[in-house]
Structure formats: structure tokens, C-alpha cells
Design an enzyme around this catalytic site. Structure first.
Site, PDB file in Angstrom:
ATOM      1  N   GLU A  20       0.839  -1.208   0.000  1.00 54.65           N
ATOM      2  CA  GLU A  20       0.000   0.000   0.000  1.00 54.65           C
ATOM      3  C   GLU A  20       0.873   1.256   0.000  1.00 54.65           C
ATOM      4  OE1 GLU A  20      -2.669   1.526  -0.228  1.00 54.65           O
ATOM      5  OE2 GLU A  20      -4.395   0.222   0.135  1.00 54.65           O
ATOM      6  N   ARG A 103      -7.831   0.465  13.003  1.00 53.22           N
ATOM      7  CA  ARG A 103      -6.422   0.840  12.797  1.00 53.22           C
ATOM      8  C   ARG A 103      -6.339   1.967  11.779  1.00 53.22           C
ATOM      9  NH1 ARG A 103      -4.759  -0.405   7.828  1.00 53.22           N
ATOM     10  NH2 ARG A 103      -5.644  -2.191   6.707  1.00 53.22           N
ATOM     11  N   ASN A 105      -5.082   3.841   8.400  1.00 49.94           N
ATOM     12  CA  ASN A 105      -5.008   3.366   7.024  1.00 49.94           C
ATOM     13  C   ASN A 105      -4.308   4.398   6.155  1.00 49.94           C
ATOM     14  OD1 ASN A 105      -5.717   1.140   5.271  1.00 49.94           O
ATOM     15  ND2 ASN A 105      -7.258   2.452   4.328  1.00 49.94           N
ATOM     16  N   ASN A 149      -9.946   5.846   2.984  1.00 48.70           N
ATOM     17  CA  ASN A 149      -8.964   5.361   2.024  1.00 48.70           C
ATOM     18  C   ASN A 149      -8.550   6.481   1.078  1.00 48.70           C
ATOM     19  OD1 ASN A 149      -7.346   3.296   0.913  1.00 48.70           O
ATOM     20  ND2 ASN A 149      -9.006   1.805   1.130  1.00 48.70           N
ATOM     21  N   ASP A 199      -9.890   2.011  -3.980  1.00 50.01           N
ATOM     22  CA  ASP A 199      -8.912   1.929  -2.898  1.00 50.01           C
ATOM     23  C   ASP A 199      -8.079   3.212  -2.920  1.00 50.01           C
ATOM     24  OD1 ASP A 199      -6.965   1.050  -1.000  1.00 50.01           O
ATOM     25  OD2 ASP A 199      -7.246  -1.022  -1.608  1.00 50.01           O
TER      26      ASP A 199
END
Length: 299
Positions: A20, A103, A105, A149, A199
Site C-alpha cells: 500500500e 487501525r 489506514n 482510504n 482503494d
């Protein structure tokens, strides 16, 4: 719609679990990216393909430059600095999660040097978007997200984009660069019913937005008005994020994931978890760094 695009090439045979957050660092000509579940920050020289990593001791959601040899990281529940000369991790700030399992991101810095990052709570929808300022103040900018995101800004710095993946929606906000405020949220791209889950994203110099489609085998380019302009097909099921970098910001780098795929799916998507590069598609906008002073001690 645009015509055929150049073919993606494998830059790093990483086989990451959840690659990522690719980030181009112009001063050192380095591509940084994270493998979230393996607790690693990778650094790659695209001219040679050499890729190494730092172990950072915790789930790491995103990163941004914070000087020539320092990064700011959002790990599971905290912010830290990473010294890229020796791998030392320095704590900055701990943030209490609203629910177990939540959490941090995706994230990046705006043109004023503020670090924006979000949290993921796919089950409860308590995810938030935060802004961490150079004066070390933390601001909650949005709530009620499932997976905060892909985020970014238009080239004129007047529009802010934010993705909520399970909602299959990319939102647009009015953005004020001086104050760092966002306002007037509205759906900018709604992919519900299309089988596409947006995403991570990046923005090019023309104001078009490039969004990696989880489980979609592609990156989609959207025009500034939100209409789809083209699709870049990929040999992996789960592309995760993309950024422009390299010479003249003319190379698109794309991360991907292997997490959650069955053996049969991986056979069809052999390069899952690898990092790809594609040249000649468009020209990106600069990567901005966190503006906090090196002389200020971590909290």
C-alpha cells in the site's frame, strides 16, 4: 475514453501481503511503500529495481516524507517518525481507537505540510479522517467512515478527495489550503452496483484522478468532472494504490495485495503483492512533505 495504454511492468517481485501507500520522494529519487500486515516500510530505486525494507514493529498504514531522510508514519494507533538512514523509530503521538480492531489506514500530506490520515473500521463504521498539523495538533476532520482510504487534492488545491471503500464511493469536498478546512461533502464517483471497490488514489497534472480498484484488476482514470476516462488493466486482482514519480513525474507506480486470496485466485493472479510501473500515461503532481521542524522534540 482514452485509447490503449502502455503495458504495466513488474518493478518489485515483493509478494507483499498488503502492499500500500506508494510515495515518491524526489530529493532521494526513492519510491517508498508499505506492507501493512508485515510491518514493513519498503524503499525502492526504480532505476535499478533494488528494493529494501525497514521493520517498524507494528502494522503501518501509510507514510509521507518529513525531510530528506525522515518519514512520518501512521501505524496501528500512533504516529511515529522513521529515520531512513538507520531505521530508528521515534514516537510522536498515540491516538485511542474507538473500537477494538480499528487501525490507521491511508494518508498523505497537503501542500501546506499537514499530514492527513484515516482509520479503518469495516465492521462498525467508526472510521475517522484526521489532520496532524506541523504544530503537533491533531484534528478530527470526518467521522462515520468504514474504511477511510484514497485521498488527494486537485491541482488548484480547491478540492479534496476521500474514498470510503465499502461504500464504493469517492467523495469530494471544498478545500481551503490556508486553514486546512474541508466542507460540503458530496459523492464525486459512486461505483455501487458496478462491482468496483475504489482503494488508494493519485491525481495527475490535468486534474484527473487515478483510483486502484480492489478486486477489480485495474486502475481507473476519472476526469475532473467524475466521468470515467480510461481503465488500465493489471495482472493482479487486488491493486491497492498508485502514485506518480520518476523522471518528470511521468511514471505511475502501483502496489497490490495477496492477502485473503485463495490458492486458486493466486494462480490466476501470480504477481499479487508485487509493485508495478507504467510509463507514459500522464504526468503527476508533486509529493508534499510534513512541515514539522526537525528541532521540535517528539511528544
Amino acid at each position: 475514453m482514452d485509447t490503449a495504454a502502455p503495458k504495466p511492468e513488474v518493478l518489485v517481485n515483493a509478494r507483499a501481503r498488503l502492499g500500500e501507500g506508494p510515495c515518491w520522494h524526489e530529493p532521494t529519487r526513492t519510491l517508498y511503500w508499505v506492507d501493512i500486515h508485515n510491518h514493513r516500510v519498503h524503499h525502492c530505486d526504480p532505476t535499478t529495481g533494488e528494493n529494501r525494507f525497514f521493520e517498524v514493529g507494528e502494522v503501518v498504514g501509510c507514510l509521507a516524507p518529513a525531510g530528506d531522510y525522515r518519514l512520518i508514519l501512521a501505524r496501528r494507533h500512533d504516529l511515529v517518525f522513521l529515520d531512513t538512514t538507520d531505521g530508528a523509530v521515534t514516537p510522536i503521538l498515540q491516538v485511542e481507537a474507538p473500537r477494538p480492531g480499528v487501525r490507521f489506514n491511508d494518508g498523505k500530506c497537503d501542500a501546506a505540510g499537514r499530514f492527513w490520515f484515516g482509520s479503518a473500521d469495516p465492521e462498525g463504521g467508526t472510521g475517522c479522517l484526521y489532520r496532524f498539523d506541523p504544530d503537533r495538533s491533531l484534528h478530527r476532520m470526518e467521522t462515520g467512515l468504514f474504511i477511510s482510504n484514497g485521498l488527494g487534492w486537485s491541482p488548484d488545491q480547491r478540492t479534496f478527495y476521500l474514498t470510503d471503500t465499502p461504500r464504493q464511493t469517492i467523495y469530494a469536498y471544498d478545500f481551503d489550503l490556508e486553514s486546512g478546512r474541508i466542507a460540503r461533502r458530496r459523492p464525486w464517483v459512486d461505483l455501487s452496483g458496478m462491482g468496483l471497490f475504489p482503494d488508494g488514489l493519485t491525481v495527475d497534472r490535468e486534474g484527473c484522478l487515478w483510483s486502484a480498484m480492489w478486486d477489480g484488476w485495474c486502475v481507473v482514470r476519472f476526469a475532473p468532472d467524475g466521468r470515467e476516462r480510461s481503465r488500465l488493466g493489471l495482472p493482479v486482482q487486488r491493486p491497492t494504490c498508485c502514485t506518480f514519480g520518476g523522471a518528470d513525474l511521468g511514471t505511475l507506480f502501483i502496489t497490490s495485495a495477496s492477502v485473503g486470496l485463495s490458492e486458486a485466485q493466486i494462480e490466476k493472479s501470480f504477481h499479487s503483492g508485487d509493485v508495478f510501473c507504467v510509463r507514459g500515461l500522464a504526468v503527476g503532481v508533486p509529493t508534499y512533505s510534513f512541515a514539522g521542524s526537525d528541532n521540535v522534540k517528539a511528544l
